[in-house]
Design an enzyme around this catalytic site. Sequence first.
Site, PDB file in Angstrom:
ATOM      1  N   SER A  13      -4.550 -18.213  -8.363  1.00 47.63           N
ATOM      2  CA  SER A  13      -4.290 -19.391  -7.530  1.00 47.63           C
ATOM      3  C   SER A  13      -3.900 -18.994  -6.101  1.00 47.63           C
ATOM      4  CB  SER A  13      -3.213 -20.274  -8.165  1.00 47.63           C
ATOM      5  OG  SER A  13      -1.954 -19.645  -8.157  1.00 47.63           O
ATOM      6  N   HIS A 113       5.350 -11.321  -4.080  1.00 54.03           N
ATOM      7  CA  HIS A 113       6.203 -11.071  -5.238  1.00 54.03           C
ATOM      8  C   HIS A 113       7.061 -12.311  -5.488  1.00 54.03           C
ATOM      9  CE1 HIS A 113       8.536  -8.736  -8.101  1.00 54.03           C
ATOM     10  NE2 HIS A 113       9.616  -9.263  -7.566  1.00 54.03           N
ATOM     11  N   LEU A 148       8.146   0.580  -5.480  1.00 55.21           N
ATOM     12  CA  LEU A 148       7.716  -0.705  -6.040  1.00 55.21           C
ATOM     13  C   LEU A 148       8.510  -1.891  -5.473  1.00 55.21           C
ATOM     14  CD1 LEU A 148       5.853  -1.986  -8.228  1.00 55.21           C
ATOM     15  CD2 LEU A 148       7.810  -1.843  -9.760  1.00 55.21           C
ATOM     16  N   ASP A 149       7.799  -2.830  -4.853  1.00 50.36           N
ATOM     17  CA  ASP A 149       8.356  -4.091  -4.361  1.00 50.36           C
ATOM     18  C   ASP A 149       9.407  -3.902  -3.256  1.00 50.36           C
ATOM     19  OD1 ASP A 149       6.752  -5.650  -6.026  1.00 50.36           O
ATOM     20  OD2 ASP A 149       8.200  -5.584  -7.656  1.00 50.36           O
TER      21      ASP A 149
HETATM   22  N1  NHR Z   1       2.285  -0.629  -6.267  1.00 45.09           N
HETATM   23  C1  NHR Z   1       3.109  -0.004  -5.413  1.00 45.09           C
HETATM   24  N2  NHR Z   1       2.961   1.318  -5.245  1.00 45.09           N
HETATM   25  N3  NHR Z   1       4.077  -0.657  -4.719  1.00 45.09           N
HETATM   26  C2  NHR Z   1       4.234  -1.975  -4.896  1.00 45.09           C
HETATM   27  O1  NHR Z   1       5.175  -2.580  -4.204  1.00 45.09           O
HETATM   28  C3  NHR Z   1       3.402  -2.697  -5.802  1.00 45.09           C
HETATM   29  C4  NHR Z   1       2.412  -1.956  -6.483  1.00 45.09           C
HETATM   30  C5  NHR Z   1       1.569  -2.580  -7.398  1.00 45.09           C
HETATM   31  C6  NHR Z   1       1.724  -3.920  -7.675  1.00 45.09           C
HETATM   32  C7  NHR Z   1       2.936  -6.070  -7.453  1.00 45.09           C
HETATM   33  C8  NHR Z   1       4.229  -6.137  -8.274  1.00 45.09           C
HETATM   34  C9  NHR Z   1       4.853  -7.515  -8.265  1.00 45.09           C
HETATM   35  O2  NHR Z   1       4.709  -8.264  -7.284  1.00 45.09           O
HETATM   36  C10 NHR Z   1       2.724  -4.656  -7.023  1.00 45.09           C
HETATM   37  C11 NHR Z   1       3.544  -4.049  -6.081  1.00 45.09           C
HETATM   38  C12 NHR Z   1       3.007  -4.867 -11.631  1.00 45.09           C
HETATM   39  C13 NHR Z   1       4.146  -4.269 -12.150  1.00 45.09           C
HETATM   40  C14 NHR Z   1       4.118  -3.577 -13.492  1.00 45.09           C
HETATM   41  O3  NHR Z   1       5.150  -3.172 -14.017  1.00 45.09           O
HETATM   42  C15 NHR Z   1       5.305  -4.301 -11.388  1.00 45.09           C
HETATM   43  C16 NHR Z   1       5.303  -4.905 -10.136  1.00 45.09           C
HETATM   44  C17 NHR Z   1       4.164  -5.501  -9.628  1.00 45.09           C
HETATM   45  C18 NHR Z   1       3.011  -5.491 -10.391  1.00 45.09           C
HETATM   46  N4  NHR Z   1       2.911  -3.380 -14.087  1.00 45.09           N
HETATM   47  C19 NHR Z   1       2.704  -2.671 -15.357  1.00 45.09           C
HETATM   48  C20 NHR Z   1       2.135  -1.256 -15.103  1.00 45.09           C
HETATM   49  O4  NHR Z   1       2.349  -0.384 -15.970  1.00 45.09           O
HETATM   50  C21 NHR Z   1       1.688  -3.376 -16.220  1.00 45.09           C
HETATM   51  C22 NHR Z   1       2.111  -4.769 -16.571  1.00 45.09           C
HETATM   52  C23 NHR Z   1       0.972  -5.605 -17.142  1.00 45.09           C
HETATM   53  O5  NHR Z   1      -0.197  -5.163 -17.189  1.00 45.09           O
HETATM   54  O6  NHR Z   1       1.235  -6.758 -17.510  1.00 45.09           O
HETATM   55  O7  NHR Z   1       1.446  -1.043 -14.082  1.00 45.09           O
HETATM   56  O8  NHR Z   1       5.579  -7.876  -9.214  1.00 45.09           O
HETATM   57  C1  GAR Z   2       2.336 -15.315  -8.717  1.00 45.95           C
HETATM   58  O1  GAR Z   2       3.533 -16.014  -8.974  1.00 45.95           O
HETATM   59  C2  GAR Z   2       2.646 -13.971  -8.111  1.00 45.95           C
HETATM   60  O2  GAR Z   2       3.717 -13.986  -7.214  1.00 45.95           O
HETATM   61  C3  GAR Z   2       3.011 -13.193  -9.331  1.00 45.95           C
HETATM   62  O3  GAR Z   2       2.144 -13.632 -10.350  1.00 45.95           O
HETATM   63  C4  GAR Z   2       1.658 -14.942 -10.037  1.00 45.95           C
HETATM   64  C5  GAR Z   2       0.160 -14.854  -9.899  1.00 45.95           C
HETATM   65  O4  GAR Z   2      -0.401 -16.122  -9.831  1.00 45.95           O
HETATM   66  N1  GAR Z   2       2.824 -11.797  -9.114  1.00 45.95           N
HETATM   67  C6  GAR Z   2       3.370 -10.883  -9.883  1.00 45.95           C
HETATM   68  O5  GAR Z   2       4.160 -11.150 -10.767  1.00 45.95           O
HETATM   69  C7  GAR Z   2       2.926  -9.475  -9.586  1.00 45.95           C
HETATM   70  N2  GAR Z   2       3.506  -8.614 -10.525  1.00 45.95           N
HETATM   71  P1  GAR Z   2      -1.928 -16.297  -9.373  1.00 45.95           P
HETATM   72  O6  GAR Z   2      -2.753 -15.288 -10.149  1.00 45.95           O
HETATM   73  O7  GAR Z   2      -2.253 -17.695  -9.789  1.00 45.95           O
HETATM   74  O8  GAR Z   2      -1.979 -16.083  -7.893  1.00 45.95           O
END
Ligand code: NHR
Ligand code: GAR
Length: 193
Positions: A13, A113, A148-149
């Site tokens: 979305s 995020h 991360l984040d």
């Molecule tokens: N990568 C880096 N290096 N730095 C960031 O700030 C990142 C990134 C990759 C993704 C999005 C993030 C969020 O907005 C993001 C930011 C996935 C996980 C996670 O734990 C955590 C944070 C975010 C996205 N992923 C698991 C993994 O092992 C898998 C989880 C799943 O598949 O459902 O990669 O929250």
């Molecule tokens: C959004 O709320 C986004 O901020 C969050 O997942 C949703 C995605 O919605 N992102 C994360 O949690 C990344 N780890 P969308 O696919 O409908 O845009």
Amino acid sequence: MKNIVILISGGGSNMAAIVKTAQQENWAQRHGARVAAVLSNKADAQGLVLARAQGIATEVLDHKPFESREAFDAALAAAIDRYEPALVVLAGFMRILSSGFVAHYAGRLVNIHPSLLPAFTGLHTHQRAIDAGCRFAGCTVHQVTAELDLGPIVDQAVVPVLPGDTADTLAARVLTQEHVMYPRAVRALLQTL
Ligand code: NHR
Ligand code: GAR
């Protein structure tokens, strides 16, 4: 043309909000920018259907067959680079990216995020905000760095946490703000590139 490549894993979305704003505001003419491609690590991501309906190139790169995170990230970067992107936008992309990938896109990789960073990095942000008794929640657009984040904050929006909120009702309230904030942030970033 400044190409935008959007990475998704699910509903898409936020991706759709960016595509819609780009069309409504005629980013091609006004900013020389377009959403060139939408890439997903999940073949069943609903956002792919939406993107295809808009005539946008889509690609699926499943992370599961790769023997390491680095190998997946290298293949993902190769797929992205074919579009020569000015900006790479994570929009509900659920794979943590290795430091090599992040370095390759330094200064042109952003994420949205669903929390008021630096609070609640990682996953399950809405339940954690409710459990902590937060009166406010929200979302953050940030530059992606290896930590991360925790990359530099580009913009934030705040929503109240209301009595009786569940993770789902709070997520929905936050998501409406994401759809306002992310297209605006992407447009602002494009103007600096
Ligand atoms: N990568 C880096 N290096 N730095 C960031 O700030 C990142 C990134 C990759 C993704 C999005 C993030 C969020 O907005 C993001 C930011 C996935 C996980 C996670 O734990 C955590 C944070 C975010 C996205 N992923 C698991 C993994 O092992 C898998 C989880 C799943 O598949 O459902 O990669 O929250
Ligand atoms: C959004 O709320 C986004 O901020 C969050 O997942 C949703 C995605 O919605 N992102 C994360 O949690 C990344 N780890 P969308 O696919 O409908 O845009």
